[in-house]
Design a protein around this motif. Structure first.
Motif, mmCIF file in Angstrom:
data_model
loop_
_atom_site.group_PDB
_atom_site.id
_atom_site.type_symbol
_atom_site.label_atom_id
_atom_site.label_comp_id
_atom_site.label_asym_id
_atom_site.label_seq_id
_atom_site.Cartn_x
_atom_site.Cartn_y
_atom_site.Cartn_z
ATOM 1 N N GLN A 143 0.820 -1.214 0.000
ATOM 2 C CA GLN A 143 0.000 0.000 0.000
ATOM 3 C C GLN A 143 0.851 1.260 0.000
ATOM 4 O OE1 GLN A 143 -0.115 -2.300 2.419
ATOM 5 N NE2 GLN A 143 -0.052 -1.389 4.460
ATOM 6 N N LEU A 147 0.816 4.358 -2.684
ATOM 7 C CA LEU A 147 0.679 5.754 -2.269
ATOM 8 C C LEU A 147 1.873 6.580 -2.722
ATOM 9 C CD1 LEU A 147 -0.650 4.948 1.296
ATOM 10 C CD2 LEU A 147 -1.934 6.195 -0.444
ATOM 11 N N HIS A 150 1.733 7.275 -6.481
ATOM 12 C CA HIS A 150 0.673 8.218 -6.852
ATOM 13 C C HIS A 150 0.898 9.617 -6.284
ATOM 14 C CE1 HIS A 150 -1.552 4.596 -8.035
ATOM 15 N NE2 HIS A 150 -2.362 5.389 -8.697
ATOM 16 N N THR A 299 -6.623 0.587 -0.422
ATOM 17 C CA THR A 299 -5.833 1.685 -0.974
ATOM 18 C C THR A 299 -6.117 1.872 -2.456
ATOM 19 O OG1 THR A 299 -4.081 1.178 0.618
ATOM 20 C CG2 THR A 299 -3.500 2.608 -1.225
ATOM 21 N N LEU A 303 -8.005 5.364 -3.685
ATOM 22 C CA LEU A 303 -7.193 6.296 -4.468
ATOM 23 C C LEU A 303 -7.966 6.878 -5.647
ATOM 24 C CD1 LEU A 303 -3.593 4.737 -4.539
ATOM 25 C CD2 LEU A 303 -4.258 6.975 -3.639
ATOM 26 N N PRO A 308 -3.468 10.812 -2.337
ATOM 27 C CA PRO A 308 -2.540 9.988 -1.549
ATOM 28 C C PRO A 308 -1.924 10.794 -0.400
ATOM 29 C CG PRO A 308 -1.488 10.684 -3.580
ATOM 30 C CD PRO A 308 -2.916 11.176 -3.653
#
Length: 371
Positions: A143, A147, A150, A299, A303, A308
């Motif tokens: 995850q 994050l 992104h 996640t 998203l 993020p």
């Protein structure tokens, strides 16, 4: 070939994801051309490279040999437990939470030959420790990789935003370890000689690890992956056959399943409303949804509606505690333990840890923002 296919044949979670995808495909309008675009390929490249590198370090045998020597120096159960918890947290920051467990859980199981230790409890705390430790870095767990890829933070910036939560949870877990493991003396039994380790493989894996991280920072991940694969192909091709490649297929299936899930009309309207929730609502939703579908799919799903941000990063990582599906690391650790009772005992420690992390984590987040 049998070694290569075995993980795919025995991975029940992968089978479940495939069945779920087929069911969703019956109710969701989509075209086959959309499915490859649903997969976050930069994240998959990162995972693939880390999977090879961590397997190389694991296969070198260095951590097993080092761990066996260190364990011999402990005299009390509490000392040993604190060491294993700290080691699990540390290894998970740069070897990923899953690989840290693949190293430490077999080592912990081997301690049965040394003494009558609370092995199941040690493995439970190692699972909690990798959830706490892996949240610190962008490569500690899947995850965080999502994050990080992104977001717009660099490697160091991501660590800085996660540091307060990591310190809070790790100190809390160490304190819990002190209370849950007695200072009882370890009475040792005769044991086998230490395993030897392969220095060239360890050094090559460590150097490639640094090169690959640099390649990720420079947006040259594909070139870094090609270099890692080429070196292992020349130096240790047998390792490539023993890697659990089904793990990559699991994440590809997750991306596709979440893509299909978001196409459901009822969910599309609900996801649109997520962005309108107050921040506490978003925080609780991310942590709570992780309890049901695990924090990696959560996640992927959120998203599409939330940035993020540090709030989302903290929430989904906290969601790794609590119920068993919260994190794949939980499933891996308990499955390797091969003890039916451990599945219930796990929740006696994990659920209180979730509640504490939710309350203290939210207060800490508000304090940081107000400062």
């Amino acid at each position: 070939m049998t070694t290569l296919l075995r993980p795919f044949l025995h991975d029940r979670f992968l089978h479940l994801l495939v069945v779920l995808g087929l069911l969703l495909a019956c109710f969701v309008p989509f075209s086959l051309a959309e499915l490859p675009r649903a997969v976050d390929w930069p994240t998959m490249i990162t995972l693939c490279g880390l999977l090879m590198l961590t397997k190389g370090i694991e296969a070198s045998g260095y951590f097993d040999a080092l761990g066996r020597r260190l364990v011999q120096g402990f005299h009390h159960q509490r000392q040993l437990a604190l060491f294993l918890v700290a080691a699990a947290a540390l290894l998970s920051t740069f070897l990923t939470n899953d690989v840290a467990l693949f190293i430490l859980v077999p080592l912990t199981l081997s301690l049965r030959k040394y003494s009558a230790l609370p092995i199941a409890r040690l493995i439970i705390f190692e699972a909690l420790a990798v959830n706490a430790g892996s949240l610190l870095t962008p490569i500690g767990n899947p995850q965080n990789i999502l994050l990080w890829r992104h977001g717009d933070l660099g490697f160091g910036g991501f660590i800085w935003q996660m540091l307060p939560l990591a310190v809070l949870l790790l100190l809390s877990l160490l304190l819990l370890t002190v209370f849950c493991f007695p200072a009882r003396r370890i009475e040792r039994h005769p044991h086998e000689d230490e395993a030897r380790w392969q220095r060239p493989l360890l050094l090559a894996s460590a150097v490639l690890y640094a090169v690959f991280i640099a390649a990720l920072e420079l947006d040259l991940a594909a070139w870094g992956l090609g270099l890692v694969f080429a070196v292992f192909l020349l130096m240790a091709r047998r390792i490539l056959l023993t890697i659990d490649w089904s793990l990559l297929v699991v994440f590809i299936a997750m991306f596709i399943d979440v893509f299909l899930l978001t196409r459901l009309p009822v969910l599309q309207s609900s996801l649109h409303a997520v962005g309108q929730l107050p921040q506490l609502g978003q925080f609780l939703l991310a942590a709570g949804l992780s309890q049901v579908i695990s924090n990696v799919p959560t996640t992927i799903l959120l998203l599409s509606s939330l940035p993020p941000s540090v709030l989302l990063a903290w929430a989904v990582n906290i969601g790794g505690f609590g119920l068993l599906p919260g994190s794949l690391a939980n499933l891996i650790a308990l499955r390797m333990a091969k003890d039916r009772r451990i599945w219930w005992h796990f929740h006696l420690y994990s659920i209180p840890m979730l509640l504490w992390a939710l309350v203290s984590g939210w207060i800490l987040l508000l304090t940081i923002r107000a400062a």
